[in-house]
Design an enzyme around this catalytic site. Structure first.
Site, short mmCIF file in Angstrom:
data_model
loop_
_atom_site.label_atom_id
_atom_site.label_comp_id
_atom_site.label_asym_id
_atom_site.label_seq_id
_atom_site.Cartn_x
_atom_site.Cartn_y
_atom_site.Cartn_z
N GLY A 104 0.84 -1.20 0.00
CA GLY A 104 0.00 0.00 0.00
C GLY A 104 0.87 1.24 0.00
O GLY A 104 2.09 1.15 0.17
N LYS A 105 0.28 2.38 -0.21
CA LYS A 105 1.02 3.64 -0.10
C LYS A 105 0.02 4.77 0.00
O LYS A 105 -1.10 4.67 -0.50
CB LYS A 105 1.90 3.85 -1.34
CG LYS A 105 3.11 4.72 -1.07
CD LYS A 105 4.25 3.92 -0.43
CE LYS A 105 5.46 4.77 -0.13
NZ LYS A 105 6.62 3.95 0.24
#
Ligand code: NAD
Length: 423
Positions: A106-107
C-alpha cells in the site's frame, strides 16, 4: 531534477510485464496481481492558523492484500500524484514478497508542501488524513509508515488519532513511531542499514574492498543521511551528497559529521551552507552528482533520476537504489549494457519495511526486543533475500531487478492461487 515527466506507474507496469513474461503467467493470474486492489481519494479540509480553511488532496492505494495487510508509507509532497502512489504501492507488494515479510502493498500521499505549514497545520492535516482513511487502516488491514517528508512525530499523531477513534491503544496500526510509543529500536536507520547489507554482499561478489570505495548519495533525508553515516563508518569515502538545497562534492571525502551538524543548525533539515562550513564545492548542476566517477552511487531521493538521457554518463560500478523507482526501465537497459551492478529498490531499500514488520510484531506481542536483536534479524533477512535474488537472476540469466521481480511475483502468485477466489 529532470523536467521530463515520466509516469512512475507506467514504469512499474513495464517492469512487471518484463518479469511476468518470463514466468509465463496466465491472463487470469496476471489480472489477480498486477493492478491495485483499491484506490481511495479524499479532499481534506484543514483549519489554517489564520482561521481560513484549505482543502488538501489525499490518496491511499492498496495494491495487494494477498499475502497480508497492505503496508507502505505516507508521502507528503507538493507534486505527489495518484499514479505515483499507485507505483509506490505496487513496489511495496513485491518488496514485501522479496524479503518474505507477511504483508501486501500500500502507499499514501497528500498533496502539500510541509515546509509551508505551521506545526499545528501539519498536525491538523496529518490527523484529518488518518481520520478520513480510518476505515481502511488497521493492524490487520492496512499499516502505514513514514515516507518522504513524514516522520515519527507524524506517525505519533496518526496513531493517536486512530486510537482515539477506536478507544483503544493500538500501536500496531502504524510503524515508524517514536520509541516512547511502541516504535522499534533500529527503525530510523533501517532503510539505510538494509542497503548497507546489500552493498556488502555486492562488493564481496564483485571482489571490491568496501573500505577502498568512493560513494555519491543523492538525497540526505531519512534514507540518504543514514546511508552516508553507515557507509562512512564502514570505511567507504563519501565524496558527494545532495538534497533540495544542492549537491556538495569533495573528492577527498565529505566530513559527514559536519553535514549532520549543518542540517541540525538549519531551520529545516537541509545541507544548505555546507560548502561554507566544511571543505567541499557546491556543484552548479546538482544532477551531475549522478555522473561522478565513483564506485557506488546511491539515489535516495525520488523517482526518475536516472533516465535514458543521463544513464550513458553514469560511471558507478554499483547502484544501490535506496529511493523507490529512481531508475527508469529505459535506463535499466543502458546500465545493464554498461555492466553496472544495480541493486533494485524492492530489495535494496526493503530494510525499512523489514524493521517495520518487526515493530508491528513487537506491538502485537507487547514485548520489545533489543537493538542487537533487531540488527541481527535485519541482517539475516536482507542477506537471505539478496542471495535468493542473485541466484534467481543467475539461473534465469537476467539482471537483479528482473530476478527480484521473478522471485516476488512467483510468491504473490502462489499465495493468490492458494487463496482462490471468494465469490
Ligand atoms: P525524506 O523526506 O526523509 O528525504 C528526502 C530527501 O531527498 C531530502 O533530503 C530531500 O531534500 C531530498 N530531495 C528531494 N528532491 C531532491 C532532488 N531533486 N535532488 C536531490 N535531493 C532531493 O525521505 P526518505 O524517507 O529518506 O525517502 C527517500 C526515498 O527513499 C524515497 O524514494 C522513499 O520512498 C524511499 N524509501 C524510504 C524509506 C524510509 O523508511 N524512509 C523506506 C524505503 C524507501
Amino acid at each position: 531534477m529532470y523536467l521530463k515527466q515520466i509516469n512512475p506507474f507506467e514504469s512499474a507496469m513495464k517492469q512487471f510485464d518484463k518479469a511476468a513474461s518470463l514466468l509465463k503467467l496466465s491472463a487470469s493470474q496476471i489480472a489477480m496481481i498486477k493492478e491495485p486492489r483499491r484506490i481511495t481519494e479524499v479532499n481534506l479540509p484543514v483549519r489554517m492558523s489564520d482561521g481560513s480553511i484549505t482543502i488538501f488532496k489525499g490518496f491511499r492505494v492498496q495494491h495487494s492484500i494477498v499475502r497480508g495487510p497492505a503496508k507502505g508509507g505516507i508521502r507528503f509532497h507538493p507534486n505527489v500524484t495518484v499514479d505515483e502512489v499507485k507505483a509506490l504501492a505496487f513496489w511495496m507488494t513485491y518488496k514485501c514478497a522479496v524479503v518474505g515479510v507477511p504483508f501486501g502493498g500500500g502507499k499514501g500521499g497528500v498533496v502539500c508542501d510541509p515546509d509551508q505549514l505551521t506545526p499545528t497545520e501539519l498536525e491538523n492535516l496529518s490527523r484529518r488524513y488518518f481520520a478520513e482513511m480510518s476505515d481502511l487502516f488497521g493492524p490487520n488491514s492496512d499499516v502505514p509508515a513514514p515516507d518522504v517528508n513524514t516522520n515519527s512525530q507524524i506517525m505519533a499523531w496518526m496513531f493517536d488519532t486512530y486510537s482515539m477513534h477506536k478507544k483503544q491503544f493500538l500501536p500496531a496500526v502504524i510503524t515508524g513511531k517514536p520509541l516512547e510509543l511502541g516504535g522499534s529500536e533500529g527503525r530510523s536507520e533501517a532503510t539505510a542499514q538494509g542497503m548497507v547489507f546489500c552493498v556488502e554482499e555486492a562488493t564481496k561478489l564483485l571482489g571490491i574492498d568496501l573500505k577502498q570505495t568512493t560513494v555519491a548519495i543523492q538525497g540526505f533525508g531519512n534514507a540518504g543521511s543514514f546511508a552516508a553515516k553507515l557507509l562512512n563508518e564502514d570505511g567507504a569515502k563519501i565524496v558527494a551528497i545532495s538534497d533540495v538545497s544542492g549537491a556538495y562534492y569533495n573528492p577527498s571525502g565529505i566530513d559527514i559529521a559536519a553535514a549532520f551538524a549543518t542540517c541540525r543548525s538549519n531551520k529545516t533539515w537541509l545541507l544548505k551552507g555546507l560548502e561554507k562550513k566544511t571543505k567541499c564545492e557546491k556543484l552548479s548542476d546538482p544532477m551531475k552528482l549522478l555522473e561522478l566517477e565513483v564506485d557506488i552511487l546511491i539515489p535516495a531521493a525520488l523517482e526518475n533520476q536516472i533516465i535514458e538521457e543521463n544513464a550513458p554518463r553514469v560511471k558507478a560500478r554499483i547502484i544501490a537504489e535506496c529511493a523507490n523507482g529512481p531508475v527508469t526501465p529505459e535506463a535499466d537497459d543502458i546500465l545493464e549494457q554498461k555492466k553496472v551492478f544495480l541493486i533494485p529498490d524492492i530489495l535494496c531499500n526493503a530494510g525499512g519495511v523489514t524493521v517495520s514488520y518487526l515493530e508491528w510484531v513487537q506491538n502485537r506481542m507487547g514485548y520489545y526486543w533489543s537493538r542487537e536483536r533487531i540488527q541481527q534479524d535485519l541482517e539475516q533477512i536482507m542477506k537471505k533475500a539478496f542471495d535468493e535474488v542473485f541466484e534467481t537472476a543467475k539461473s534465469h540469466q537476467v539482471n537483479m531487478r528482473i530476478g527480484a521481480f521473478l522471485l516476488a511475483i512467483d510468491r504473490v502468485t502462489k499465495a493468490a492461487e492458494l487463496r482462490g477466489l471468494y465469490a
